[in-house]
Write a protein that holds these residues in place. Structure first.
Motif, PDB file in Angstrom:
ATOM      1  N   MET A 130       1.970   8.195  -1.118  1.00 29.35           N
ATOM      2  CA  MET A 130       3.438   8.220  -1.104  1.00 29.35           C
ATOM      3  C   MET A 130       3.969   9.578  -0.643  1.00 29.35           C
ATOM      4  O   MET A 130       4.948   9.655   0.091  1.00 29.35           O
ATOM      5  CB  MET A 130       3.985   7.837  -2.483  1.00 29.35           C
ATOM      6  CG  MET A 130       3.799   6.364  -2.787  1.00 29.35           C
ATOM      7  SD  MET A 130       4.894   5.733  -4.086  1.00 29.35           S
ATOM      8  CE  MET A 130       4.007   6.253  -5.538  1.00 29.35           C
ATOM      9  N   ARG A 131       3.305  10.654  -1.026  1.00 28.61           N
ATOM     10  CA  ARG A 131       3.780  11.963  -0.580  1.00 28.61           C
ATOM     11  C   ARG A 131       3.506  12.160   0.915  1.00 28.61           C
ATOM     12  O   ARG A 131       4.309  12.807   1.616  1.00 28.61           O
ATOM     13  CB  ARG A 131       3.141  13.070  -1.412  1.00 28.61           C
ATOM     14  CG  ARG A 131       1.637  13.237  -1.255  1.00 28.61           C
ATOM     15  CD  ARG A 131       1.071  14.232  -2.250  1.00 28.61           C
ATOM     16  NE  ARG A 131      -0.349  14.497  -1.980  1.00 28.61           N
ATOM     17  CZ  ARG A 131      -1.100  15.291  -2.723  1.00 28.61           C
ATOM     18  NH1 ARG A 131      -0.574  15.897  -3.779  1.00 28.61           N
ATOM     19  NH2 ARG A 131      -2.365  15.502  -2.402  1.00 28.61           N
ATOM     20  N   GLU A 186      10.354   2.882  -3.528  1.00 34.68           N
ATOM     21  CA  GLU A 186      10.389   4.217  -4.119  1.00 34.68           C
ATOM     22  C   GLU A 186      10.509   5.326  -3.087  1.00 34.68           C
ATOM     23  O   GLU A 186      11.170   6.339  -3.342  1.00 34.68           O
ATOM     24  CB  GLU A 186       9.139   4.441  -4.977  1.00 34.68           C
ATOM     25  CG  GLU A 186       9.083   3.579  -6.218  1.00 34.68           C
ATOM     26  CD  GLU A 186       7.977   3.989  -7.171  1.00 34.68           C
ATOM     27  OE1 GLU A 186       7.465   5.119  -7.036  1.00 34.68           O
ATOM     28  OE2 GLU A 186       7.631   3.183  -8.057  1.00 34.68           O
ATOM     29  N   VAL A 187       9.874   5.164  -1.932  1.00 33.76           N
ATOM     30  CA  VAL A 187       9.814   6.245  -0.939  1.00 33.76           C
ATOM     31  C   VAL A 187      10.749   5.992   0.239  1.00 33.76           C
ATOM     32  O   VAL A 187      11.249   6.933   0.846  1.00 33.76           O
ATOM     33  CB  VAL A 187       8.364   6.421  -0.425  1.00 33.76           C
ATOM     34  CG1 VAL A 187       8.273   7.546   0.591  1.00 33.76           C
ATOM     35  CG2 VAL A 187       7.416   6.676  -1.594  1.00 33.76           C
ATOM     36  N   ASP A 219      -0.279   2.434  -3.216  1.00 30.71           N
ATOM     37  CA  ASP A 219       0.813   2.963  -4.031  1.00 30.71           C
ATOM     38  C   ASP A 219       0.393   4.174  -4.856  1.00 30.71           C
ATOM     39  O   ASP A 219       1.111   4.588  -5.779  1.00 30.71           O
ATOM     40  CB  ASP A 219       1.406   1.878  -4.937  1.00 30.71           C
ATOM     41  CG  ASP A 219       0.384   1.199  -5.830  1.00 30.71           C
ATOM     42  OD1 ASP A 219      -0.820   1.512  -5.710  1.00 30.71           O
ATOM     43  OD2 ASP A 219       0.789   0.352  -6.651  1.00 30.71           O
ATOM     44  N   ASP A 220      -0.740   4.777  -4.512  1.00 29.80           N
ATOM     45  CA  ASP A 220      -1.145   6.045  -5.113  1.00 29.80           C
ATOM     46  C   ASP A 220      -0.196   7.146  -4.642  1.00 29.80           C
ATOM     47  O   ASP A 220       0.251   7.161  -3.500  1.00 29.80           O
ATOM     48  CB  ASP A 220      -2.580   6.369  -4.688  1.00 29.80           C
ATOM     49  CG  ASP A 220      -3.174   7.550  -5.445  1.00 29.80           C
ATOM     50  OD1 ASP A 220      -2.687   8.687  -5.252  1.00 29.80           O
ATOM     51  OD2 ASP A 220      -4.134   7.343  -6.198  1.00 29.80           O
ATOM     52  N   MET A 221       0.098   8.083  -5.527  1.00 31.19           N
ATOM     53  CA  MET A 221       1.008   9.172  -5.187  1.00 31.19           C
ATOM     54  C   MET A 221       0.530   9.964  -3.970  1.00 31.19           C
ATOM     55  O   MET A 221       1.334  10.508  -3.204  1.00 31.19           O
ATOM     56  CB  MET A 221       1.182  10.107  -6.395  1.00 31.19           C
ATOM     57  CG  MET A 221       2.122  11.283  -6.131  1.00 31.19           C
ATOM     58  SD  MET A 221       3.775  10.758  -5.554  1.00 31.19           S
ATOM     59  CE  MET A 221       4.345   9.870  -7.011  1.00 31.19           C
ATOM     60  N   LYS A 222      -0.791  10.023  -3.752  1.00 30.67           N
ATOM     61  CA  LYS A 222      -1.313  10.779  -2.608  1.00 30.67           C
ATOM     62  C   LYS A 222      -0.831  10.170  -1.293  1.00 30.67           C
ATOM     63  O   LYS A 222      -0.571  10.899  -0.331  1.00 30.67           O
ATOM     64  CB  LYS A 222      -2.844  10.817  -2.668  1.00 30.67           C
ATOM     65  CG  LYS A 222      -3.392  11.682  -3.793  1.00 30.67           C
ATOM     66  CD  LYS A 222      -4.907  11.744  -3.791  1.00 30.67           C
ATOM     67  CE  LYS A 222      -5.530  10.449  -4.223  1.00 30.67           C
ATOM     68  NZ  LYS A 222      -7.010  10.561  -4.374  1.00 30.67           N
TER      69      LYS A 222
END
Length: 282
Positions: A129-130, A169-170, A124-127
């Motif tokens: 998720m993007r 979220e994504v 669930d790190d933003m890296k």
């Protein structure tokens, strides 16, 4: 047609050393030698028609070599009856994740493999998720190791709860969760992930998961989103197939799991199927 959606191979010159190192780390024994020919031999014995190979980029600078190897493998097996089909890979610390994902797509690779433990990043790190968000935009399938990794049992970097956060979220399209949603965390998979817009593969479950929880997840999640997989060489294809067929799964559901769902998800790997525009998207 039978498709194994989760396998690994290593270049011939490093296969033996790599297998030995991983066996020592995880305290398990491989069912095959980890080579390309070893996997093909297993497929021919077992009756697997296509194996999806999932390479892991463990350092950002490996991106080009790993994906070039994958593209060359696909070209080699494009017209063969027994077929290997490799995904690509990317590291979450990529200096240009969008450019690298476009490069994966432009190489003709249909998806990527992520491994939070070997990439030392929580799911669930933003890296991540993007990467998932842009991979969805490009139409790439994403396969991710989920749950406990037997080589890193004390720090689980991809739990069902983390996955649920990412899904909420994504909302990534065509996300495949290895090890039936989370190795050794199947009660949480049933509670948090079953029925969500994700695929579950059956890799490394034979001999580890109880029939009751397997069937409960199957009933709640639906056979349309389950993919037969082994994690070869860490599970045997013959043994994994026999285990799946021993469970109380109806013939129609079993056909979906063994190949129909994979054919919809990665139709371009099958030249007799429609092109990507008609690919199944959940």
């Amino acid at each position: 047609m039978t498709v194994d959606f989760h396998t690994h191979i290593f270049p011939e010159k490093i296969a033996a050393k790599t297998i030995m190192q991983l066996e020592n780390r995880a305290h398990i024994r491989a069912f095959a030698d980890g080579t390309e020919q070893g996997l093909v031999n297993s497929m021919e014995i077992t009756g697997v028609d296509l194996s999806v190979v999932l390479p892991v980029v463990t350092r950002p600078e490996q991106f080009l070599s790993v994906n070039k190897f994958a593209a060359q493998l696909n070209e080699k097996y494009r017209d063969k009856k027994t077929r290997l089909w490799s995904f690509g890979g990317i590291h979450p610390d990529s200096p240009d994740y969008k450019g690298e994902l476009r490069a994966v797509r432009d190489m003709g690779l249909l998806g990527i493999k992520l491994h939070p433990d070997y990439q030392d990043t929580y799911f669930d790190d933003m890296k991540y998720m993007r990467i998932l968000d842009y991979a969805s935009e490009l139409g790439l399938v994403v396969s991710v190791h989920a749950g406990v990794d037997v080589g890193f049992p004390d720090n689980v970097r991809c739990t069902p709860r983390q996955i649920r956060r990412v899904v909420d979220e994504v909302a990534p399209e065509n996300l495949v969760l290895a090890h039936y949603g989370g190795f050794a965390m199947w009660e949480e998979v049933e509670e948090l992930l079953a029925g969500k817009n994700v695929f579950l593969d059956t890799s490394f479950t034979a001999g580890y998961i109880g029939e009751e929880i397997f069937l409960r997840i199957l009933e709640k999640h639906g056979a349309d989103r389950i993919l037969f997989a082994t994690d070869s060489p860490w599970s045997g294809q013959k043994e994994s197939l026999a285990h799946l067929k021993s469970l109380a799964i109806g013939e129609k559901a079993l056909d979906k799991i063994l190949g129909q769902n994979a054919r919809r998800l990665i139709g371009q790997a099958f030249p007799e199927l429609p092109d990507k525009e008609e690919k199944y998207v959940g």
